[in-house]
Design a protein around this motif. Structure first.
Motif, PDB file in Angstrom:
ATOM      1  N   PRO A 174       0.823  -1.208   0.000  1.00  0.00           N
ATOM      2  CA  PRO A 174       0.000   0.000   0.000  1.00  0.00           C
ATOM      3  C   PRO A 174       0.854   1.253   0.000  1.00  0.00           C
ATOM      4  CG  PRO A 174       0.006  -1.037   2.166  1.00  0.00           C
ATOM      5  CD  PRO A 174       0.689  -1.987   1.235  1.00  0.00           C
ATOM      6  N   ALA A 175       0.278   2.277  -0.581  1.00  0.00           N
ATOM      7  CA  ALA A 175       0.995   3.550  -0.629  1.00  0.00           C
ATOM      8  C   ALA A 175       1.158   4.123   0.770  1.00  0.00           C
ATOM      9  CB  ALA A 175       0.228   4.550  -1.511  1.00  0.00           C
ATOM     10  N   ALA A 176       2.277   4.790   0.963  1.00  0.00           N
ATOM     11  CA  ALA A 176       2.554   5.361   2.284  1.00  0.00           C
ATOM     12  C   ALA A 176       1.560   6.483   2.588  1.00  0.00           C
ATOM     13  CB  ALA A 176       3.979   5.899   2.333  1.00  0.00           C
ATOM     14  N   LYS A 177       1.115   6.525   3.831  1.00  0.00           N
ATOM     15  CA  LYS A 177       0.185   7.566   4.230  1.00  0.00           C
ATOM     16  C   LYS A 177       0.903   8.893   4.383  1.00  0.00           C
ATOM     17  CE  LYS A 177      -3.004   4.633   6.858  1.00  0.00           C
ATOM     18  NZ  LYS A 177      -3.638   4.438   8.195  1.00  0.00           N
ATOM     19  N   PRO A 178       0.231   9.976   4.058  1.00  0.00           N
ATOM     20  CA  PRO A 178       0.828  11.293   4.354  1.00  0.00           C
ATOM     21  C   PRO A 178       0.972  11.481   5.861  1.00  0.00           C
ATOM     22  CG  PRO A 178      -0.988  11.473   2.789  1.00  0.00           C
ATOM     23  CD  PRO A 178      -1.016  10.077   3.312  1.00  0.00           C
ATOM     24  N   GLN A 179       1.884  12.333   6.230  1.00  0.00           N
ATOM     25  CA  GLN A 179       2.159  12.585   7.642  1.00  0.00           C
ATOM     26  C   GLN A 179       1.126  13.581   8.190  1.00  0.00           C
ATOM     27  OE1 GLN A 179       6.256  13.770   8.072  1.00  0.00           O
ATOM     28  NE2 GLN A 179       7.010  12.075   6.843  1.00  0.00           N
ATOM     29  N   ILE A 180      -0.059  13.038   8.449  1.00  0.00           N
ATOM     30  CA  ILE A 180      -1.168  13.844   8.963  1.00  0.00           C
ATOM     31  C   ILE A 180      -1.399  13.457  10.415  1.00  0.00           C
ATOM     32  CG2 ILE A 180      -3.563  14.523   8.668  1.00  0.00           C
ATOM     33  CD1 ILE A 180      -1.780  15.336   6.369  1.00  0.00           C
ATOM     34  N   SER A 181      -1.450  14.436  11.306  1.00  0.00           N
ATOM     35  CA  SER A 181      -1.718  14.198  12.720  1.00  0.00           C
ATOM     36  C   SER A 181      -2.838  15.112  13.178  1.00  0.00           C
ATOM     37  CB  SER A 181      -0.459  14.427  13.567  1.00  0.00           C
ATOM     38  OG  SER A 181      -0.008  15.764  13.429  1.00  0.00           O
ATOM     39  N   VAL A 182      -3.604  14.618  14.166  1.00  0.00           N
ATOM     40  CA  VAL A 182      -4.758  15.341  14.683  1.00  0.00           C
ATOM     41  C   VAL A 182      -4.616  15.473  16.185  1.00  0.00           C
ATOM     42  CG1 VAL A 182      -7.277  15.375  14.888  1.00  0.00           C
ATOM     43  CG2 VAL A 182      -6.204  14.457  12.826  1.00  0.00           C
ATOM     44  N   LEU A 209     -10.800  20.003   3.413  1.00  0.00           N
ATOM     45  CA  LEU A 209      -9.647  20.886   3.494  1.00  0.00           C
ATOM     46  C   LEU A 209      -8.564  20.458   2.508  1.00  0.00           C
ATOM     47  CD1 LEU A 209      -9.286  21.053   7.396  1.00  0.00           C
ATOM     48  CD2 LEU A 209     -10.518  22.652   5.913  1.00  0.00           C
ATOM     49  N   LYS A 210      -7.789  21.432   2.103  1.00  0.00           N
ATOM     50  CA  LYS A 210      -6.553  21.189   1.349  1.00  0.00           C
ATOM     51  C   LYS A 210      -5.421  21.735   2.207  1.00  0.00           C
ATOM     52  CE  LYS A 210      -4.433  21.670  -3.224  1.00  0.00           C
ATOM     53  NZ  LYS A 210      -4.509  20.209  -3.516  1.00  0.00           N
ATOM     54  N   LEU A 211      -4.695  20.829   2.838  1.00  0.00           N
ATOM     55  CA  LEU A 211      -3.662  21.225   3.781  1.00  0.00           C
ATOM     56  C   LEU A 211      -2.372  21.578   3.048  1.00  0.00           C
ATOM     57  CD1 LEU A 211      -4.211  18.385   6.412  1.00  0.00           C
ATOM     58  CD2 LEU A 211      -5.224  20.680   6.398  1.00  0.00           C
ATOM     59  N   PRO A 212      -1.855  22.777   3.229  1.00  0.00           N
ATOM     60  CA  PRO A 212      -0.572  23.109   2.621  1.00  0.00           C
ATOM     61  C   PRO A 212       0.554  22.277   3.232  1.00  0.00           C
ATOM     62  CG  PRO A 212      -1.770  25.090   3.303  1.00  0.00           C
ATOM     63  CD  PRO A 212      -2.465  23.923   3.926  1.00  0.00           C
ATOM     64  N   PRO A 213       1.656  22.138   2.537  1.00  0.00           N
ATOM     65  CA  PRO A 213       2.778  21.365   3.104  1.00  0.00           C
ATOM     66  C   PRO A 213       3.356  22.046   4.334  1.00  0.00           C
ATOM     67  CG  PRO A 213       3.426  22.436   1.051  1.00  0.00           C
ATOM     68  CD  PRO A 213       1.955  22.622   1.183  1.00  0.00           C
ATOM     69  N   ARG A 214       3.727  21.229   5.300  1.00  0.00           N
ATOM     70  CA  ARG A 214       4.346  21.709   6.539  1.00  0.00           C
ATOM     71  C   ARG A 214       3.509  22.810   7.189  1.00  0.00           C
ATOM     72  NH1 ARG A 214       8.007  17.882   8.034  1.00  0.00           N
ATOM     73  NH2 ARG A 214       9.120  17.133   6.201  1.00  0.00           N
ATOM     74  N   SER A 215       2.230  22.500   7.402  1.00  0.00           N
ATOM     75  CA  SER A 215       1.334  23.522   7.947  1.00  0.00           C
ATOM     76  C   SER A 215       0.443  22.900   9.015  1.00  0.00           C
ATOM     77  CB  SER A 215       0.466  24.132   6.842  1.00  0.00           C
ATOM     78  OG  SER A 215      -0.399  23.143   6.305  1.00  0.00           O
ATOM     79  N   THR A 216      -0.183  23.770   9.805  1.00  0.00           N
ATOM     80  CA  THR A 216      -1.136  23.364  10.836  1.00  0.00           C
ATOM     81  C   THR A 216      -2.403  24.191  10.677  1.00  0.00           C
ATOM     82  OG1 THR A 216       0.621  22.778  12.385  1.00  0.00           O
ATOM     83  CG2 THR A 216      -1.572  23.149  13.303  1.00  0.00           C
ATOM     84  N   THR A 217      -3.535  23.518  10.557  1.00  0.00           N
ATOM     85  CA  THR A 217      -4.834  24.167  10.403  1.00  0.00           C
ATOM     86  C   THR A 217      -5.642  23.949  11.680  1.00  0.00           C
ATOM     87  OG1 THR A 217      -4.791  23.769   8.014  1.00  0.00           O
ATOM     88  CG2 THR A 217      -6.924  24.303   9.013  1.00  0.00           C
ATOM     89  N   THR A 218      -6.193  25.032  12.219  1.00  0.00           N
ATOM     90  CA  THR A 218      -6.958  24.961  13.460  1.00  0.00           C
ATOM     91  C   THR A 218      -8.435  25.122  13.165  1.00  0.00           C
ATOM     92  OG1 THR A 218      -5.090  25.895  14.693  1.00  0.00           O
ATOM     93  CG2 THR A 218      -7.251  25.953  15.750  1.00  0.00           C
ATOM     94  N   VAL A 242      -5.077  20.160  12.895  1.00  0.00           N
ATOM     95  CA  VAL A 242      -4.712  19.176  11.880  1.00  0.00           C
ATOM     96  C   VAL A 242      -3.391  19.626  11.266  1.00  0.00           C
ATOM     97  CG1 VAL A 242      -5.459  17.936   9.821  1.00  0.00           C
ATOM     98  CG2 VAL A 242      -7.153  18.805  11.438  1.00  0.00           C
ATOM     99  N   ARG A 243      -2.371  18.800  11.390  1.00  0.00           N
ATOM    100  CA  ARG A 243      -1.034  19.156  10.918  1.00  0.00           C
ATOM    101  C   ARG A 243      -0.630  18.263   9.754  1.00  0.00           C
ATOM    102  NH1 ARG A 243       4.406  18.062  11.427  1.00  0.00           N
ATOM    103  NH2 ARG A 243       5.738  19.924  11.494  1.00  0.00           N
ATOM    104  N   ASN A 244      -0.117  18.903   8.711  1.00  0.00           N
ATOM    105  CA  ASN A 244       0.441  18.198   7.557  1.00  0.00           C
ATOM    106  C   ASN A 244       1.959  18.272   7.640  1.00  0.00           C
ATOM    107  OD1 ASN A 244       1.071  17.052   5.103  1.00  0.00           O
ATOM    108  ND2 ASN A 244       0.378  18.800   3.872  1.00  0.00           N
ATOM    109  N   GLY A 245       2.580  17.153   7.974  1.00  0.00           N
ATOM    110  CA  GLY A 245       4.028  17.123   8.111  1.00  0.00           C
ATOM    111  C   GLY A 245       4.769  16.730   6.860  1.00  0.00           C
ATOM    112  N   SER A 246       4.069  16.508   5.746  1.00  0.00           N
ATOM    113  CA  SER A 246       4.724  16.120   4.494  1.00  0.00           C
ATOM    114  C   SER A 246       5.086  17.352   3.682  1.00  0.00           C
ATOM    115  CB  SER A 246       3.806  15.199   3.684  1.00  0.00           C
ATOM    116  OG  SER A 246       2.575  15.847   3.408  1.00  0.00           O
ATOM    117  N   ASN A 247       5.817  17.126   2.602  1.00  0.00           N
ATOM    118  CA  ASN A 247       6.289  18.223   1.747  1.00  0.00           C
ATOM    119  C   ASN A 247       5.365  18.506   0.578  1.00  0.00           C
ATOM    120  OD1 ASN A 247       8.669  18.598   3.290  1.00  0.00           O
ATOM    121  ND2 ASN A 247       9.650  16.895   2.211  1.00  0.00           N
ATOM    122  N   ALA A 248       4.181  17.951   0.575  1.00  0.00           N
ATOM    123  CA  ALA A 248       3.219  18.161  -0.506  1.00  0.00           C
ATOM    124  C   ALA A 248       1.862  18.478   0.086  1.00  0.00           C
ATOM    125  CB  ALA A 248       3.144  16.915  -1.396  1.00  0.00           C
ATOM    126  N   PRO A 249       1.028  19.211  -0.633  1.00  0.00           N
ATOM    127  CA  PRO A 249      -0.328  19.486  -0.133  1.00  0.00           C
ATOM    128  C   PRO A 249      -1.152  18.202  -0.099  1.00  0.00           C
ATOM    129  CG  PRO A 249      -0.061  20.318  -2.364  1.00  0.00           C
ATOM    130  CD  PRO A 249       1.302  19.886  -1.911  1.00  0.00           C
TER     131      PRO A 249
END
Length: 429
Positions: free
Chosen positions: A68-76, A138-147, A92-99
């Motif tokens: 399976p494809a690797a999951k994006p680094q998303i944490s809640v 949502l569309k999470l930008p790379p290396r971002s945190t959305t509240t 919601v934090r996106n820890g990957s380098n892509a949106p």
């Protein structure tokens, strides 16, 4: 004719023949072979020799299961506010380098609706009934945190409210991560209540220990009093009148250490032994009577005691901590799938295995079904979540699929790490 003349004519003839042969066209190899075969009729009648291939055939490559494809680094992360109204802050934090496109869902407690929703979220009301969840696309930008934030109605503001939240893939089925929080009214007591019956279970053992300690104390007191009486008895037993000056001590045989009489040792030992055996037998009997493997659901096991809770409440059993964040069923009347989003944490210092057949979903009529392992593997992108043990201290958030028949949905989930574990039970209304 002179010899020199004959020699020149011979050379001229040879040159003429060579030129004639050079002018002839080349014959194809097949014609030469046919001519050779025609000249050998017996050889032509023989069976032809097998022809060898020019190169060996290619060896087929074995088929491999696609990982399976690797999951994006998303944490809640979810935190409850200390306000008069139930409020929650979801990060919601996106820890990957892509949106990353994601769907965030927050489960609402039963009978509670949202009064304030941030970032364009909306309530979901299946069939026009009461709201069951709040969702955000949502569309999470790379290396971002959305509240994100929500405020719930105050109809049930006097009791604690738990509202878990999960971030899913764009299809809304594959969970990235989940978290939970419980709001408590500011005036409510924050001290956790403990189970008052814990010490009562060990009352027989404590009573037996107290009896044994009392008996030993009585024996010690009797021995101490007898030891104090010895000098007085010796002084009273001395012969002759007293004198002003002390008489020289007469040599005496060394005093023998007196041991307690046998009539006192035997009852004390028998009392202590009887109390210990009785306490152990009573405890074992209580543990065995609590086990009822045929009950719906099971009410006991060899390890631990069953714990019951609701959605979003972490529940600890023998080895795992289970948290059910969401439960959704497909519409319909025939065979349909119900998917539970479950968090599993291994709290032991060792690897732990768990099995799909031990996870149950109970219907209102008392019937139950186990995990549909094939459908669960498909929901986890082809990965068998039960194939390998969980590492020590690790945590997973994954979907478990149960296939039920009819329009009735599961009312209770029973999750456990092992066959001898009491497990946890989660109400999923």
């Amino acid at each position: 004719m002179p010899a020199s003349t004959r020699h020149h004519r011979t050379l001229a003839a040879i040159v003429h023949c060579v030129g004639f042969l050079t002018a002839l066209p080349l014959l194809p190899a097949a014609t030469t072979a046919d001519a050779a075969a025609a000249g050998r009729p017996h050889a032509a009648a023989a069976s032809p020799e097998p022809t060898m291939p020019s190169a060996p055939p290619a060896v087929p490559t074995p088929t491999r299961v696609a990982s399976p494809a690797a999951k994006p680094q998303i944490s809640v992360a979810v935190a409850a506010g200390s306000t008069a109204e139930p409020g929650y802050r979801i990060e919601v934090r996106n820890g990957s380098n892509a949106p990353v496109d994601t769907t965030v869902r927050q489960e609402l407690p039963q009978g509670v609706s949202a009064t304030t929703i941030s970032n364009g979220g909306r309530e979901v009301r299946p069939g026009g009934s009461t709201a069951t969840e709040v969702t955000w696309r949502l569309k999470l930008p790379p290396r971002s945190t959305t509240t994100l934030g929500t405020t719930l109605s105050t109809a049930a503001a006097q009791q604690p409210l738990t509202a878990p939240a999960c971030a899913f893939a764009s299809d809304g089925r594959q969970p990235y991560d989940c978290a939970t929080a419980t709001w408590t009214a500011p005036q409510a007591a924050t001290q956790e209540t403990r189970e008052p019956t814990g010490w009562r279970r060990q009352a027989p053992a404590l009573l037996a220990g107290a009896v044994a300690l009392l008996v030993l104390s009585v024996v010690g007191l009797v021995a101490w009093r007898r030891h104090r009486r010895r000098p007085v008895a010796a002084a009273l037993a001395s012969d002759g009148p007293g004198t002003v000056y002390p008489r020289p001590a007469t040599p005496r045989s060394p005093a023998r250490r007196r041991t307690p009489p046998i009539w006192l040792i035997v009852p004390v030992a028998a009392t202590v032994l009887a109390g210990t055996v009785g306490a152990a037998a009573w405890t074992a009997t209580q543990r065995v009577t609590e086990i009822d493997t045929d009950s719906q659901p099971t009410s006991g096991a060899w390890k631990g005691k069953g714990v019951t809770g609701g959605l979003g409440v972490p529940l600890r059993e023998d080895a795992f901590e289970f948290t059910v964040y969401r439960m959704i069923c497909e519409p319909g009347q025939g065979a349909r799938q119900c998917q539970a989003t479950v968090g599993v944490r291994n709290l032991t210092p060792e690897h732990q295995s768990w099995h799909g057949k031990l996870q149950r979903a109970y219907l209102a009529n008392g019937n139950w079904v186990t995990t549909d392992e094939l459908a669960t593997r498909g929901a986890n992108q082809g990965r068998d979540v039960f194939a390998e043990p969980m590492a020590a201290g690790s945590r997973l958030v994954l979907p478990l699929v149960f296939t039920v028949n009819g329009r009735e949905a599961p009312q209770l989930l029973e999750l456990r790490s092992g066959v001898f574990s009491a497990g946890v039970r989660v109400d999923v209304p």
